[in-house]
Write a protein that holds these residues in place. Sequence first.
Motif, PDB file in Angstrom:
ATOM      1  N   PRO A 181       0.922  -1.265   0.210  1.00 48.16           N
ATOM      2  CA  PRO A 181      -0.122   0.008   0.244  1.00 48.16           C
ATOM      3  C   PRO A 181       1.227   0.960   0.021  1.00 48.16           C
ATOM      4  N   VAL A 182       2.279   1.072   0.526  1.00 50.20           N
ATOM      5  CA  VAL A 182       2.732   2.455   0.667  1.00 50.20           C
ATOM      6  C   VAL A 182       3.433   2.944  -0.705  1.00 50.20           C
ATOM      7  N   PHE A 183       3.820   2.128  -1.330  1.00 51.65           N
ATOM      8  CA  PHE A 183       4.165   1.920  -2.603  1.00 51.65           C
ATOM      9  C   PHE A 183       3.468   2.417  -3.565  1.00 51.65           C
ATOM     10  N   ALA A 184       1.807   1.952  -3.449  1.00 55.15           N
ATOM     11  CA  ALA A 184       0.795   1.941  -4.273  1.00 55.15           C
ATOM     12  C   ALA A 184       0.457   3.623  -4.607  1.00 55.15           C
ATOM     13  N   LEU A 185       0.022   3.892  -2.959  1.00 57.22           N
ATOM     14  CA  LEU A 185       0.192   5.476  -3.096  1.00 57.22           C
ATOM     15  C   LEU A 185       0.766   6.423  -3.404  1.00 57.22           C
ATOM     16  N   GLY A 186       1.913   6.001  -2.943  1.00 56.45           N
ATOM     17  CA  GLY A 186       3.382   6.832  -2.651  1.00 56.45           C
ATOM     18  C   GLY A 186       3.816   7.020  -3.973  1.00 56.45           C
ATOM     19  N   VAL A 187       3.647   6.292  -4.617  1.00 57.96           N
ATOM     20  CA  VAL A 187       4.490   5.977  -6.195  1.00 57.96           C
ATOM     21  C   VAL A 187       3.984   7.443  -6.826  1.00 57.96           C
ATOM     22  N   PRO A 188       2.010   7.104  -7.237  1.00 54.70           N
ATOM     23  CA  PRO A 188       1.368   7.498  -7.345  1.00 54.70           C
ATOM     24  C   PRO A 188       1.335   9.334  -7.109  1.00 54.70           C
ATOM     25  N   PHE A 214      10.611   7.844 -11.975  1.00 52.38           N
ATOM     26  CA  PHE A 214      10.352   7.316 -12.799  1.00 52.38           C
ATOM     27  C   PHE A 214       7.835   8.052 -13.215  1.00 52.38           C
ATOM     28  N   PHE A 215       7.775   8.208 -12.207  1.00 53.67           N
ATOM     29  CA  PHE A 215       6.198   8.513 -11.861  1.00 53.67           C
ATOM     30  C   PHE A 215       6.700  10.282 -11.635  1.00 53.67           C
ATOM     31  N   ARG A 216       7.507  10.688 -11.415  1.00 51.34           N
ATOM     32  CA  ARG A 216       7.261  12.029 -10.653  1.00 51.34           C
ATOM     33  C   ARG A 216       7.612  12.847 -12.596  1.00 51.34           C
ATOM     34  N   ALA A 217       8.988  11.890 -13.257  1.00 50.48           N
ATOM     35  CA  ALA A 217       9.788  12.518 -14.639  1.00 50.48           C
ATOM     36  C   ALA A 217       8.655  12.526 -15.331  1.00 50.48           C
ATOM     37  N   LEU A 218       7.750  11.379 -15.360  1.00 45.63           N
ATOM     38  CA  LEU A 218       6.489  11.273 -16.748  1.00 45.63           C
ATOM     39  C   LEU A 218       5.676  12.486 -15.705  1.00 45.63           C
ATOM     40  N   GLY A 219       5.222  12.616 -14.913  1.00 44.03           N
ATOM     41  CA  GLY A 219       3.887  13.753 -14.669  1.00 44.03           C
ATOM     42  C   GLY A 219       4.769  14.813 -14.778  1.00 44.03           C
ATOM     43  N   GLY A 220       5.948  15.173 -14.317  1.00 43.72           N
ATOM     44  CA  GLY A 220       6.299  16.877 -14.901  1.00 43.72           C
ATOM     45  C   GLY A 220       6.448  17.197 -16.265  1.00 43.72           C
ATOM     46  N   ALA A 221       7.055  16.042 -17.024  1.00 40.15           N
ATOM     47  CA  ALA A 221       7.066  15.838 -18.551  1.00 40.15           C
ATOM     48  C   ALA A 221       5.103  16.509 -19.729  1.00 40.15           C
ATOM     49  N   VAL A 222       4.049  15.738 -18.264  1.00 42.91           N
ATOM     50  CA  VAL A 222       2.866  15.492 -19.020  1.00 42.91           C
ATOM     51  C   VAL A 222       2.747  16.752 -19.128  1.00 42.91           C
ATOM     52  N   GLY A 223       3.123  17.209 -17.425  1.00 40.49           N
ATOM     53  CA  GLY A 223       1.988  18.569 -17.552  1.00 40.49           C
ATOM     54  C   GLY A 223       2.826  19.797 -17.171  1.00 40.49           C
ATOM     55  N   THR A 224       4.459  19.745 -18.181  1.00 44.04           N
ATOM     56  CA  THR A 224       4.736  20.496 -18.956  1.00 44.04           C
ATOM     57  C   THR A 224       3.829  21.530 -19.928  1.00 44.04           C
ATOM     58  N   ALA A 225       4.164  19.722 -20.711  1.00 44.04           N
ATOM     59  CA  ALA A 225       3.248  19.662 -22.082  1.00 44.04           C
ATOM     60  C   ALA A 225       1.592  20.184 -22.332  1.00 44.04           C
ATOM     61  N   LEU A 226       1.074  19.743 -21.176  1.00 44.89           N
ATOM     62  CA  LEU A 226      -0.301  19.781 -20.920  1.00 44.89           C
ATOM     63  C   LEU A 226      -0.478  21.207 -20.609  1.00 44.89           C
ATOM     64  N   PHE A 227       0.024  21.990 -20.065  1.00 46.64           N
ATOM     65  CA  PHE A 227       0.004  23.066 -19.452  1.00 46.64           C
ATOM     66  C   PHE A 227      -0.062  24.846 -20.343  1.00 46.64           C
TER      67      PHE A 227
END
Length: 513
Positions: free
Chosen positions: A279-286, A415-428
């Motif tokens: 549960p720590v991994f499943a919640l902390g990573v997203p 990975f998920f943080r960097a992916l979120g940053g890349a997606v967020g940068t392009a989206l915004f």
Amino acid sequence: MTRSETATAVATEKGPSRLPRRTKVALSGLAMALLLAVLDQTIVATALPAIAREFHATGSVSWVVTAYLITTVASAPIHGKLGDLYGRRRTFLAAVTIFVIASALAGAANSVEMLIAMRALQGLGGGGLMNLATSGFADLVPASERGKVQGYTGGVFAIGSMGGPLLGGLFAEHLSWRWIFYVNVPLGLLCLVVTYVTFRVPHTPRRPKAAIDYTGAALLAAAVTALLLVTVWGGTEYAWGSPQILGLVAGAVVLGGLFWWQERRAADPVLPPRLFRNPVFALGVPSSGLLGIALFGTIVYVPQFVEVSRGAGPTVAGLVLVPTMGLAVGAGMAAAIRVGATGRYRRFPIAGSLLVLAGFGGLTLLEPHTPLWQLFVPLALLGVGVGLHMQLMVFIVQNAVPHADLGTATAATMFFRALGGAVGTALFSTLLLRGLRDALPAAAPGGDPDDAYNAIAHHTGGIAESARPAVAEAFADSIHLVFATALPFAALMLVLAWFIPAVPLRRTVRDDG
């Protein structure tokens, strides 16, 4: 295990205050690598106009940023798996070597195509620097004693993330954009020497003859590339409903599904599905991924807001984020030290998520002539919130998984943080541009709002003084949409942080519970 490795392993169980000098030097080398990797995610942004002018490549210059993001994100889980299987030291040294060589070639690029290719190669090394350095901290210091060290790590990440635009502006204005890459060479070589001599930790290969899950790695890289191309091209190069974008969306979904299917059947998967039963991994990573979307996708627009609304230069505008960086560093260090002393961590990511949410709420109230002190209030909330959440979440995930999966779990979080940053940068970026197109028909030279935005944000001229107030007003209205869109991501981050369970801190570097 050698005598020096045994001494290091024993010493780390006594805490950072008793670490031998060699281990402290190793930690500084890892911190330097982490700083270089994080800086290169954002440092190029403010130099893009200078690169575009030199190569006459305005249309393709954005790929100088995108190429690095794609390879950094896609290679992260692979580096983590290689480190777990064959040892983090040798994998880390290989990543540093790739990063240094690619940086030198990027600085010497004689065409935008060569620069983009070298940035992609640089990202392959940068993904390893970021993930393996973070895992290396956990190899050297047990969770129960990692407070001060983890605080420094969070500070390095905050400085690299928010200081990149400022440093890039300084190089572009006073030296040359090529020094953005050349500066990595001496620092990278120093890091290589320091870690080669001092970064020595015991490693027992889990399965020396096990094959890397190359099929899973290829499917993950392809899925990530398709997803990032959607966010980069959608609404700019192609309409959102165009066959090209819809095809990329379908490709990302299919490739993602195939990747998950492959991971369930692979003997040694790149991203083991069993980790999501924790549960720590499943919640902390997203949660880290959502922070990446909200933070990296919006923080870059604060200096732009200062440029447009107050007419500041890139260097001055970048200085606006310095107090935010300082608060992020201080809050991260204080939280990590407190966690190390008490063993309790749940309150910090919850409080951090709440402050991030409040910070973005304050940024939605910005007006063209908002005084700087009023701008610093939400930025202060963001700084403290990021400090309490960002690197501490990596620490929380590391503490909850077996040591054999340490590199994989760290890589997944990054990975998920960097992916979120890349997606967020392009989206915004797309949202901001669309808002300008709706709000700026009269102020744009020749009726093109893209030209108006580029002219005032990058000081290329072309806008009459009489039109600047209208441009500033339109930019403020458009940036409201960016910050408002970040709010639900921050809210969901708070929800996930609230439900992360508490796990006792490990007392040794290899204690699995």
